[in-house]
Design a protein around this motif. Sequence first.
Motif, PDB file in Angstrom:
ATOM      1  N   ARG A 153      -1.309  -7.499   9.749  1.00 20.44           N
ATOM      2  CA  ARG A 153      -0.890  -6.655   9.738  1.00 20.44           C
ATOM      3  C   ARG A 153      -0.431  -5.619  10.663  1.00 20.44           C
TER       4      ARG A 153
ATOM      5  N   PHE B 135       3.466 -13.471   8.247  1.00 15.65           N
ATOM      6  CA  PHE B 135       2.602 -14.344   7.535  1.00 15.65           C
ATOM      7  C   PHE B 135       3.166 -15.871   8.868  1.00 15.65           C
TER       8      PHE B 135
ATOM      9  N   GLU C 218       7.311 -13.370  -3.637  1.00 21.67           N
ATOM     10  CA  GLU C 218       7.019 -14.222  -1.899  1.00 21.67           C
ATOM     11  C   GLU C 218       5.235 -12.871  -2.137  1.00 21.67           C
ATOM     12  N   ILE C 219       3.893 -13.979  -2.814  1.00 25.83           N
ATOM     13  CA  ILE C 219       2.595 -12.805  -2.860  1.00 25.83           C
ATOM     14  C   ILE C 219       1.732 -13.936  -1.869  1.00 25.83           C
TER      15      ILE C 219
ATOM     16  N   ILE D   3       1.763   3.661   6.910  1.00 32.73           N
ATOM     17  CA  ILE D   3       1.304   2.666   5.637  1.00 32.73           C
ATOM     18  C   ILE D   3       2.602   2.038   5.635  1.00 32.73           C
ATOM     19  N   GLY D   4       2.681   0.467   5.356  1.00 32.62           N
ATOM     20  CA  GLY D   4       4.192   0.630   5.132  1.00 32.62           C
ATOM     21  C   GLY D   4       4.810  -0.101   6.154  1.00 32.62           C
TER      22      GLY D   4
ATOM     23  N   LYS E   5       0.504  -6.352  -3.970  1.00 38.01           N
ATOM     24  CA  LYS E   5       1.291  -6.597  -2.779  1.00 38.01           C
ATOM     25  C   LYS E   5       2.388  -7.734  -3.176  1.00 38.01           C
TER      26      LYS E   5
ATOM     27  N   GLN F 206       0.879  -1.229   0.300  1.00 37.47           N
ATOM     28  CA  GLN F 206      -0.312  -0.101  -0.212  1.00 37.47           C
ATOM     29  C   GLN F 206       0.666   1.362  -0.185  1.00 37.47           C
ATOM     30  N   GLN F 207       2.316   1.094   0.869  1.00 34.57           N
ATOM     31  CA  GLN F 207       2.628   2.392   0.777  1.00 34.57           C
ATOM     32  C   GLN F 207       3.439   2.249  -0.773  1.00 34.57           C
TER      33      GLN F 207
HETATM   34  N1  LIG Z   1      -0.208  -9.618   0.593  1.00 33.41           N
HETATM   35  C1  LIG Z   1       1.239 -10.098   0.610  1.00 33.41           C
HETATM   36  N2  LIG Z   1       2.037 -10.849  -0.160  1.00 33.41           N
HETATM   37  C2  LIG Z   1       3.019 -10.437   0.296  1.00 33.41           C
HETATM   38  N3  LIG Z   1       4.365  -9.660   1.411  1.00 33.41           N
HETATM   39  C3  LIG Z   1       3.268  -8.604   1.170  1.00 33.41           C
HETATM   40  C4  LIG Z   1       2.178  -8.733   1.394  1.00 33.41           C
HETATM   41  N4  LIG Z   1       1.505  -7.506   2.134  1.00 33.41           N
HETATM   42  C5  LIG Z   1       2.465  -6.298   1.875  1.00 33.41           C
HETATM   43  N5  LIG Z   1       3.693  -7.430   1.680  1.00 33.41           N
HETATM   44  C6  LIG Z   1       5.193  -6.754   2.416  1.00 33.41           C
HETATM   45  O1  LIG Z   1       4.914  -5.717   3.166  1.00 33.41           O
HETATM   46  C7  LIG Z   1       5.430  -4.744   2.893  1.00 33.41           C
HETATM   47  C8  LIG Z   1       4.519  -3.398   3.661  1.00 33.41           C
HETATM   48  O2  LIG Z   1       2.972  -3.429   2.948  1.00 33.41           O
HETATM   49  P1  LIG Z   1       2.305  -2.241   3.420  1.00 33.41           P
HETATM   50  O3  LIG Z   1       0.893  -2.869   2.407  1.00 33.41           O
HETATM   51  O4  LIG Z   1       2.446  -1.185   2.122  1.00 33.41           O
HETATM   52  O5  LIG Z   1       1.849  -2.714   4.955  1.00 33.41           O
HETATM   53  P2  LIG Z   1       1.180  -2.357   5.203  1.00 33.41           P
HETATM   54  O6  LIG Z   1       0.751  -3.242   6.523  1.00 33.41           O
HETATM   55  O7  LIG Z   1       0.900  -0.570   6.173  1.00 33.41           O
HETATM   56  O8  LIG Z   1      -0.718  -1.915   4.676  1.00 33.41           O
HETATM   57  C9  LIG Z   1       4.965  -4.606   1.965  1.00 33.41           C
HETATM   58  O9  LIG Z   1       6.368  -3.908   0.951  1.00 33.41           O
HETATM   59  C10 LIG Z   1       5.637  -6.165   0.985  1.00 33.41           C
HETATM   60  O10 LIG Z   1       7.164  -6.150   0.858  1.00 33.41           O
END
Ligand SMILES: Nc1ncnc2c1ncn2[C@@H]1O[C@H](COP(=O)(O)OP(=O)(O)O)[C@@H](O)[C@H]1O
Lengths: 113, 113, 113, 460, 460, 460
Positions: C101, A92, C62-63, A86-87, C27, A38-39
Amino acid sequence: MKMIVAIIQPAKLPDVKNALFAADVRKMTVTNVIGCGQQAGYTESYRGSVFEINLLKKVRIEIAVNDDFVKPTVDAIIKGARTGNIGDGKIFILDLPECIRIRTGEQGQDAIG
Amino acid sequence: MKMIVAIIQPAKLPDVKNALFAADVRKMTVTNVIGCGQQAGYTESYRGSVFEINLLKKVRIEIAVNDDFVKPTVDAIIKGARTGNIGDGKIFILDLPECIRIRTGEQGQDAIG
Amino acid sequence: MKMIVAIIQPAKLPDVKNALFAADVRKMTVTNVIGCGQQAGYTESYRGSVFEINLLKKVRIEIAVNDDFVKPTVDAIIKGARTGNIGDGKIFILDLPECIRIRTGEQGQDAIG
Amino acid sequence: MKMHGRKALLLILASFCAVFAEDGTQYNMVDTMWVLIAGFLVFFMNAGFAFVEAGFCRAKNVVNILAKNFMVFALAAIAFWALGYGLMFGKGGAIIGTDSFLFSSTANSPVTNIPVFAFFFFQLAFAAAGCSIISGAVAERIKLISFIIFGIVMVAVIYPLTGHWIWGGGWLSSLGFHDFAGSTAVHSVGGWCALTGILILGPRMGKYRADGSQRAILGHSIPLATLGGFILWFGWFGFNPGSQLAMDENVPRIALTTALASCAGIIGGMAVSWRISKKPDLSMVINGCLAGLVAITAPCAVVTPAASILIGLIAGIIVVYSVMFFDKLKIDDPVGALSVHLVNGIWGTLAVGLFAAPELFGGKAGLFYGGGFKQLGIQLTGIAATGTTVFILSFLLWSIIKSIFGLRVSHEEEIGGLDVGEMGLEGYSGFQIFTTEDIGPSISFESSKTARNKVQEVVR
Amino acid sequence: MKMHGRKALLLILASFCAVFAEDGTQYNMVDTMWVLIAGFLVFFMNAGFAFVEAGFCRAKNVVNILAKNFMVFALAAIAFWALGYGLMFGKGGAIIGTDSFLFSSTANSPVTNIPVFAFFFFQLAFAAAGCSIISGAVAERIKLISFIIFGIVMVAVIYPLTGHWIWGGGWLSSLGFHDFAGSTAVHSVGGWCALTGILILGPRMGKYRADGSQRAILGHSIPLATLGGFILWFGWFGFNPGSQLAMDENVPRIALTTALASCAGIIGGMAVSWRISKKPDLSMVINGCLAGLVAITAPCAVVTPAASILIGLIAGIIVVYSVMFFDKLKIDDPVGALSVHLVNGIWGTLAVGLFAAPELFGGKAGLFYGGGFKQLGIQLTGIAATGTTVFILSFLLWSIIKSIFGLRVSHEEEIGGLDVGEMGLEGYSGFQIFTTEDIGPSISFESSKTARNKVQEVVR
Amino acid sequence: MKMHGRKALLLILASFCAVFAEDGTQYNMVDTMWVLIAGFLVFFMNAGFAFVEAGFCRAKNVVNILAKNFMVFALAAIAFWALGYGLMFGKGGAIIGTDSFLFSSTANSPVTNIPVFAFFFFQLAFAAAGCSIISGAVAERIKLISFIIFGIVMVAVIYPLTGHWIWGGGWLSSLGFHDFAGSTAVHSVGGWCALTGILILGPRMGKYRADGSQRAILGHSIPLATLGGFILWFGWFGFNPGSQLAMDENVPRIALTTALASCAGIIGGMAVSWRISKKPDLSMVINGCLAGLVAITAPCAVVTPAASILIGLIAGIIVVYSVMFFDKLKIDDPVGALSVHLVNGIWGTLAVGLFAAPELFGGKAGLFYGGGFKQLGIQLTGIAATGTTVFILSFLLWSIIKSIFGLRVSHEEEIGGLDVGEMGLEGYSGFQIFTTEDIGPSISFESSKTARNKVQEVVR
Ligand SMILES: Nc1ncnc2c1ncn2[C@@H]1O[C@H](COP(=O)(O)OP(=O)(O)O)[C@@H](O)[C@H]1O
Ligand SMILES: Nc1ncnc2c1ncn2[C@@H]1O[C@H](COP(=O)(O)OP(=O)(O)O)[C@@H](O)[C@H]1O
Ligand SMILES: Nc1ncnc2c1ncn2[C@@H]1O[C@H](COP(=O)(O)OP(=O)(O)O)[C@@H](O)[C@H]1O
């Protein structure tokens, strides 16, 4: 056993490490990654063209723990990594059926710590 | 299928690779990581201050294998990586429900090798 | 939820990212890895000796996704990464029981996106 | 130099070996060439400063530090051209020069053997060096624009003011203050400006812990820092021997004292750091070399080679303790600029009063050569006068700039790196670099003493 | 140079263009300036050696190699000052100099046109170069303290001894041995010391496999190595032309033969490596350049430009085969120092006996210019005498040091890197670097022939 | 220079300060030394070009670019020796020289104050510079062998042809065309060759998107590029002042105009890039410095210091817009060689016609100094004649090479890097480097506008 994988801001690694140590979690494996979430990114300029960087530098922490350690570990990570912006990243949690210590050949819960 | 993740000493990678090849395991993915475990760190000095390095360089090997290959793979890793010293590392074994070869779209056990 | 891990050719990362964005997957976490597979290496020469490089540079993506997103994600990766040549890479799909999160403490399916 | 009969005649004949300008002025082309080449070497020291500073900073700030150093010569040139040269070398009283602004061919020059263009060129290179010193000390946290403004005013006003006292015919030179190539005029002046800058800026985030202990923030590229050290060392052979402003029989001796002091500085820095941290710390060895060079800069022309070894050795020892001392005071100087340039600039200036040999110093002598405390007193006067003045002026200047533009980048920018924040450009595109500090020095685990105690043995 | 009538008169007048020292000695300031500047360039070669060696080593040893090169000038200076200069250039017999120790202004000098300080400065820079050669050859496994001790004794005793024979008025120079700028006196002497060091140290861990085949251990930064190559090349224009110790009409020709030989060396190295490994190997091209430079060092003043091209070309060819030859013998030389400095030092010294042109060599001529085998025989004598002496002395010295301090770091330290073990400081903080060898050259898979055979096509 | 009575006598006496060659020719050793040292500095510019270009390219092509630059001097030397020097400086008509091939001591030389060896050495260094310019522009996609062949023919034929017109006594010099150190003769000629090369090669893969927009392809090491900038800057003090080919009273002024123009170029580049992209883009600042240097190269001897500031400032402004302009035209020049050398080579040559001061230009004057359009017209003629000729010849040459060897590497090789494909050697063994472009600039997401719009704020 569980394998906990956390993606955090690079600058928070010392804090997370401190929080984990305080929770008596002392083993981990850390990787340099880049993340897209999201960041929003930021812009740079080079030789007259402006461009956006949207794969940002992150740190990935991998921690294998026994089940009763999952909560303290997750809490410690959150404690160390949360800024509210955010970020901040994700945690996991995967199942970890087996773990072996190479040095001794120990298996399972004995091997993890 | 299983996903085998091993954290080893960087210097043992050639040996582990040799041992894996000898066991007919020829596919793997290798990552540069830093690890924090039982192993003590070492001290460095810079501009008058001495400090400890306790995140040490390690290598992470990821190998996806069919179930009957788990034991030979683990044995090969141990054979190649063990020195008997602290810091030899860990092997983690995760379940791997699915695997796809991008080139052909093959799935499962056919795709893994 | 699933954790999708894909190993692809470095040069295909932009294409894969595009395809994922088109499929509304935004993401991901990306790591620099080196891989050893069916793909042959190449030779280099240095100071009179010729040698083979057979650990090749790859990118690991990695997703983490909800179950209904697995197929679109896999399809997008294949769409972006496939050239039909050896070395195109693999996709591994692991179970992901939990996801948190860090910023909000949200859990599970809410946290993933 | 006294001359009699035959020798004088020969010298007159020798003087024909020169080219005559249209206006009848006669220049010595050998001297001119020497000063120009020395000026080129001093100019190249900009690269040396750039890489010492870049190497000792973190990768996330490397573009910023390089940019400061790459642009500093340009800023210095324009500032020195317009104002600085006139204040420093213009005709005027004991305090300040008052003509020769907007430098042109008719500007005043203290030397007649070389064209004023050559003299100006050489001085220009010097002025830029003074400014480069500061950039390392305030690195990794200062706003680019604020540094630029400080640098311009410093080269335009502060440096020329004290420079006039010392080299421009001002009161210190009348007093007999001897600072041959600028231990005080260049290095200490730069060092005082750096000190006030650090005092106002404060330390880098994370440098000192709550409990008062300090963390090492590792430089990102020892090879670059070493390259910078080599280039500075090379350039110093223009800095010191070139300051003779002529190619005469003293120059080889000056080159030699310069070389020997740097070597002794290396040995000093190496020995002390080896003793203290059980390893010879290359970052300290480089500082030791530079410390020896800074220290010999004032006395290089008036001491014997043997004395130069002593001066350099002491400089190399001082620099290590000085770095640790400033860290105790929580004065955070990423590259050791204070210890090298300020502290050893002072030491070198004092060394004139201690080691000056009468046969090289027009009959006057330092303390250890039977000259008593006279010269030492003069040197102390010069150090104090220059120090006080520059400290106050630079403190004021930093404060004014701070109140208008701010001095320090935001916390976010400091964490993320000035390259992204100030420059919009990263230094090493494609390289995987840990931006987290934790890769380098470990943080302290107050909560976990046991873990800490275990970290002793060296494994791997 | 013969002089008659009018010309002699003019020269006498010309000689007035000089500055006279207090003691009535007359120095030529043009010559002095030339020697000083050439000395600066030779000094800067330290940086060149440092970066060639650093670039060709692994990242985990880079601080160690840089430290050795940064400190070597300091060590050499003190050693040469105290003892070496006197042994080399002091008055004495055919074997060794016996005065002028603890160098001072009254030291003996073989030249009268420049102050002894200038001569000493130039010689000092040379002495350090000899020592730098060794550091590359024994890199990545030698203990720092042992290297330092060897270096000091080498510059204090071994180098001056044979140097006295060749340049200090000793028996080889009486014999007519010609080694203008030191193919033998500097490069081969350094090379022999390097060879004995390697023989005693043994190869780096993992360099040679059980089956006798060799693995490539890749240098970690070709850019740094190339930078080093450029700096050495630049510095050599001080090394060779400066060795004339005067600025006369021969100097431009010497600069040109130096340049042409280096170019031909590049072409030789490029062509052979292109042929052998199907690609022009830049690491070999750099070695080829340096090989051409080493080879022309002895004959640069007595051969025609055309001959210099031939000499350089052959050097560039030799160096590639020599590297492969030493690898066959399992003599592990990480940077190719033996092939560049020892082998081509010999070749260059022989080249005098082959290519010396009578009009440039006082009437004497090399084999190909009709001078028969006479000069070649003398050159061979010099090579053999110097080689045997230095081989024996350096072998003894290494052995003594080994028995007292040990020569080699522990296995753990060699694997983990000398930067952690010897220096306590890593070169690239924050950079993610694979310390495992496997990233570079692949290991051999005896157990898996099939896999190996597949590795043919070049993909991505 | 006019001389009368007394002064002439003095000069005659002064001229005795020289060494006489065997053939009775008299050389000025001060001039000779100057030209040699300037030549060394120009030679060192090869390293400067190498590192500017290497830094601005991607890590996967760094060995290739370094190899081109390391070998270019060797290729140029042989080509210039055999053919180029004769065509350029041999006796002959208005069009081309026709003797002095296979350069030797009897070759023709336009100057008599220094030995022909010194003159050749200096010219050799210049010829290599012309060739280095091209290598950056065609980087990251050209076949090594094709570049080598182009470079050899260019130095052997194209550069000498127009060089003869300008410096070898050809028709342009008769016309009064003034190009002191080669804004046109070296820089524009190199620039035109680069332009035709780019036109035939096309842009790097991925540089321009389907929609016509351009992507930034980031240089992999700003520190290396900055190092290159410093070295070029340093070397330029040989390039311009050395072109006087004598050490006379004009040289210091030439050094100063060179310095000031570079400073002004920095300020120009900094200001414009700061305005355009909100950040001072260091890559543009480096280009600005070089642009100022290229622009002052033609007029450095005939303009006042004040004018040099203006010329440099304009150059620094031009270079930024020029880079963006070429990108609009999809002329992909990775290092900005066209903007620096071609565009500012033209600007500098024109500047002679605008700013030449009569007292420095033998009474002739530029437009702004009351000389009218005459000199400007001549300068334009020279620019046009040289440009057309070189454009056509180089276009033909590239085309011929293309039809025989091909110009461009395969797509696979371009993606995987020329270091693996052409050189068989990687630049940074062990370093973890992202080879994917995506690390740098983001790709465009046409399909996902929303994501794009969000990317605004600057975070970490
Ligand atoms: N669904 C996902 N799969 C893999 N990596 C993820 C996923 N969501 C977030 N990430 C990792 O976490 C980092 C931070 O995510 P972000 O969405 O910016 O944070 P927030 O938790 O504040 O929403 C991303 O840059 C990415 O590396
Ligand atoms: N529980 C764990 N979770 C994640 N990584 C671990 C864990 N335990 C060990 N590791 C990794 O393995 C490496 C070696 O661990 P260490 O405890 O030193 O070895 P040993 O197996 O000899 O006890 C660590 O540096 C770390 O990277
Ligand atoms: N079983 C596996 N375990 C871990 N990584 C694998 C596995 N198979 C393939 N990979 C990764 O995928 C990359 C591509 O594999 P390769 O066999 O060359 O591709 P293809 O899918 O065309 O057969 C490898 O370099 C390796 O990084």
